[in-house]
Design an enzyme around this catalytic site. Structure first.
Site, PDB file in Angstrom:
ATOM      1  N   SER A 220      25.753  37.821  46.671  1.00 19.06           N
ATOM      2  CA  SER A 220      25.798  36.075  46.473  1.00 19.06           C
ATOM      3  C   SER A 220      26.445  35.436  46.349  1.00 19.06           C
ATOM      4  O   SER A 220      26.495  36.178  45.302  1.00 19.06           O
ATOM      5  CB  SER A 220      24.002  35.275  47.074  1.00 19.06           C
ATOM      6  OG  SER A 220      23.810  35.386  45.777  1.00 19.06           O
ATOM      7  N   ASP A 221      27.234  34.110  46.866  1.00 26.75           N
ATOM      8  CA  ASP A 221      27.714  33.559  45.720  1.00 26.75           C
ATOM      9  C   ASP A 221      26.349  32.794  44.674  1.00 26.75           C
ATOM     10  O   ASP A 221      25.035  32.883  45.139  1.00 26.75           O
ATOM     11  CB  ASP A 221      28.482  32.130  46.313  1.00 26.75           C
ATOM     12  CG  ASP A 221      29.711  31.733  44.776  1.00 26.75           C
ATOM     13  OD1 ASP A 221      28.744  32.261  43.289  1.00 26.75           O
ATOM     14  OD2 ASP A 221      30.198  30.880  45.296  1.00 26.75           O
ATOM     15  N   TRP A 222      26.521  32.125  43.794  1.00 23.63           N
ATOM     16  CA  TRP A 222      25.668  31.792  43.030  1.00 23.63           C
ATOM     17  C   TRP A 222      24.901  30.454  43.581  1.00 23.63           C
ATOM     18  O   TRP A 222      25.219  29.466  44.142  1.00 23.63           O
ATOM     19  CB  TRP A 222      25.813  31.095  41.594  1.00 23.63           C
ATOM     20  CG  TRP A 222      25.626  32.419  40.289  1.00 23.63           C
ATOM     21  CD1 TRP A 222      25.230  32.235  39.487  1.00 23.63           C
ATOM     22  CD2 TRP A 222      25.784  33.775  40.560  1.00 23.63           C
ATOM     23  NE1 TRP A 222      25.447  33.106  38.334  1.00 23.63           N
ATOM     24  CE2 TRP A 222      25.735  34.176  40.036  1.00 23.63           C
ATOM     25  CE3 TRP A 222      26.412  34.562  41.503  1.00 23.63           C
ATOM     26  CZ2 TRP A 222      26.402  35.980  39.544  1.00 23.63           C
ATOM     27  CZ3 TRP A 222      27.324  36.253  41.254  1.00 23.63           C
ATOM     28  CH2 TRP A 222      26.775  35.802  40.397  1.00 23.63           C
TER      29      TRP A 222
END
Ligand code: BGC
Length: 667
Positions: A220-222
């Site tokens: 995932s992106d952060w």
């Protein structure tokens, strides 16, 4: 080798969530741990000081991806990947969170400096080399941000509303091409795609794995995960960073049967595979290049990527001329000012450069410097700027260094305007009024509207965000030690209102990609719209001639295109030649022409090189929503070879009949 069968359900649930911000779960020592760090233009390793505070450890700041892409140089992209791998190896980082291949749909996107191009072929081709270079040295890549993530405004929630064909041909294409380098991971984006969060976008993940052959883990992106169980069901393997609330809910959802064992196992096994693959790939690799060699790579990338946009003959500067230099971008004391902000911001390891000193050394004449103005100090021009005017009037040449910096171009926000600050425009115009030999050097990570001052100056050098060795590279270009060879990887429109996505760029919740396939030059070309500088454009201190186009059929739908480029001048140089394909009378809409090949070649004065570019069926195909696959239509196609998208020098017609090339005619 541990498999999911050796793990308890709890261990699996833990494994698909990060350990903390930058590490994967090791299950109390049962598994090796992976360390990940940003980012595309230099390693940004976050470390903890003794006082407990975190800071970004200084590292080599390479040119931004935008400047790398302006080089159109596959070798530079590979070299930058290899050098970055050494930075990672030295710092015990297993995966670099890079590169980003999102398309530059609009010049105002705050992260354009991190991305390659408005063109999917150029972006995907260079990303391929970068990833292959990085991974060949044992460090994993994390290709990002998947997908249709083309603005920062309201980035955590906005939905990119895009039709299927446009997704396939424009926004997914660079991922498809980059995936051929087998990145170990892909990062999903924050935004929604047609209403569904990228972290839960099952269809996107299916395309990635089944059609693009991606066999790594999806990260995932952060903090892009809203519902961990839903994301896992869709095929998102790792949530980063660790989030207690999301984890607790995941456990509850699993217990409630909302995530099946099969689904959990699929993600957990891919995590085990990722850990195993990365550790194996890294082996006992040690950095190969010294820090100074890596700085030399940074300089080389900048040398390839600087674009000469205008030159009335004042450049290259002659030995002994007196030069007035002004502008804070000419002498930097803080790395942030010549790069973008956010997760791609790199704390320079080297010394700040001083352009005036470099020019003094190279030219041997008088070089004066006056800071004159700053984007953060508008009033200083009025107080101190007078010297800049006097210097400009008294010296042979006036060099004005303008730009944006990390406060203007930064993650989590878009630029408000395509123009330079008004004080910068004012200084250009006022000093140029004192000296007709005014050269403007632009340090920015994206497109600048030059309309207010272009006609008032003698030369424009677009340095881009050229990294911590960019000062040297600019000095070399200004003095002719290096013959500029960069070409624009994105169109410079006349004004922001002219851009095809202008109207529907940042509507609050939904960004309608109403321009469809007409992104960048595809739009300007198709509608004959004038631009300031076209895609693929860049000047040299020498001239190149194109001749002798030959086309050889190598398969039913494949060709080898060959042509000769000659250096007609007296100094050696490099030429980026570009191959576009035009469908002449299609039954589906096609943009006027599309990039399908390019080559960068060094050619000695008076010498020639033969260039060969291979084309396969993908050069002619479009994504058919009627058949749900890539399709080649019978008909006439034009093969166009040129020095820019607006400067076609050679062409030929190819006729495709019953799915095969039937004839070729050189024009
Ligand atoms: C960015 C990513 C980055 C991550 C970790 C996010 O905000 O969008 O590109 O890799 O942070 O810093």
């Amino acid at each position: 080798m541990i498999t999911v069968k050796d793990l308890t359900a709890e261990e699996k649930l833990r494994l698909i969530c990060g350990k903390d911000a930058w590490r994967t779960e090791d299950l109390g020592g049962k598994l090796p741990q992976l360390a990940v760090s940003d980012g595309p233009v230099g390693l940004r390793k976050v470390v903890r000081r003794e006082d407990g505070k975190e800071y970004d450890k200084p590292s080599v700041a390479y040119p931004a991806i935008q400047c790398l892409a302006n080089g159109w140089d596959r070798g530079s992209a590979r070299a930058m990947g290899e050098a970055l791998a050494d930075d990672c190896l030295e710092n015990d980082v297993d995966i670099l969170l890079a590169p980003g291949v999102n398309i530059k749909r609009n010049p105002l996107n705050g992260r354009n400096f991190e991305y390659f191009s408005e063109d999917p072929f150029l972006a995907g081709s260079l990303a391929y080399e970068y990833i292959d270079g990085l991974q060949s040295r044992g460090v994993g890549a994390c290709l990002k941000h998947f997908y249709a993530n083309n603005l920062e405004f309201n980035r955590l929630d906005q939905s990119s509303d895009v039709d299927e064909r446009t997704l396939r041909e424009i926004y997914l294409k660079p991922f498809e091409l980059a995936c051929r380098a087998k990145p170990v991971s892909v990062m999903c984006s924050y935004n929604r795609i047609n209403g569904v969060y990228a972290s839960e976008n099952k269809k996107g993940f299916r395309i990635l794995r089944e059609e693009f052959g991606f066999d790594g883990a999806i990260v995932s992106d952060w903090s892009a995960v809203h519902d961990r169980a839903k994301a896992a069901k869709a095929g998102l393997d790792l949530e980063m960073p660790f989030d207690q609330k999301n984890y607790d809910k995941l456990v509850a959802d699993y217990k409630a049967g909302m995530l099946s064992d099969e689904e959990l196992d699929a993600c957990a096994q891919r995590m085990l595979d990722l850990i195993c693959r990365c550790k194996k790939m890294r082996g006992d690799n040690k950095p190969e290049k010294s820090e100074s060699d890596r700085l030399a790579v940074a300089q080389k990338v900048a040398e390839e990527g600087i674009v000469l946009l205008k030159n009335d003959g004042v450049l290259p500067l002659k030995k002994g001329v007196s030069v007035a230099v002004c502008g804070e971008f000419a002498a930097l004391d803080d790395g942030g000012r010549i790069g973008g902000g956010g997760s791609a911001r790199v704390q320079w390891i080297g010394k700040p450069y001083d352009l005036a000193a470099l020019l003094r050394e190279k030219l041997g004449g008088e070089v004066r410097y006056n800071r004159a103005f700053g984007e953060r100090a508008i009033e200083s021009f009025r107080s101190k700027g007078r010297d800049a005017l006097e210097n400009a009037a008294e010296c042979d040449v006036n060099v004005v260094c303008v730009g944006t910096g990390d406060t203007v171009e930064c993650e989590a926000g878009d630029r408000a305007s395509m123009k330079l600050s008004s004080v910068q425009e004012e200084v250009i115009l006022e000093t140029a009024a004192q000296n007709p030999n005014t050269v403007v050097v632009v340090f920015a990570g994206s497109v600048i509207d030059v309309s207010a001052w272009e006609d008032s100056v003698a030369a424009i050098v677009y340095a881009g965000f050229c990294g911590e060795r960019g000062g040297e590279a600019v000095a070399e270009v200004l003095t002719g030690e290096i013959n500029p060879s960069g070409k624009l990887s994105e169109t410079f429109p006349l004004c922001i209102e002219d851009t095809p996505s202008y109207r529907a760029y940042n509507d609050i919740c939904v960004s309608r990609y109403e321009e469809g396939l007409d992104v960048g030059y595809r739009y300007y070309d198709t509608y004959g719209k004038p631009v300031a500088f076209p895609f693929g454009f860049g000047l040299s201190y020498t001239d190149f001639g194109y001749e002798d186009l030959k086309i050889r059929q190598t398969g039913d739908l494949s060709l080898e295109v060959a042509y000769k480029i000659s250096n007609l001048g007296e100094i050696s140089g490099k030429e980026v030649s570009q191959l576009y394909v035009r469908a002449c009378a299609p039954y589906v809409y096609r943009p006027y022409k599309e990039l399908k090949g390019f080559s960068k070649d060094e050619i000695g004065a008076g010498k020639s090189v033969s260039v060969k570019i291979s084309l396969d069926s993908s050069a002619f195909s479009y994504y058919s929503t009627a058949f749900d696959c890539w399709t080649v239509e019978d008909g006439l196609y034009e093969i166009c070879v040129g020095a820019s998208s607006a400067d076609i020098r050679l062409s030929a017609f190819v006729r495709i009949k019953e799915g095969k090339i039937a004839s070729v005619k050189i024009n």
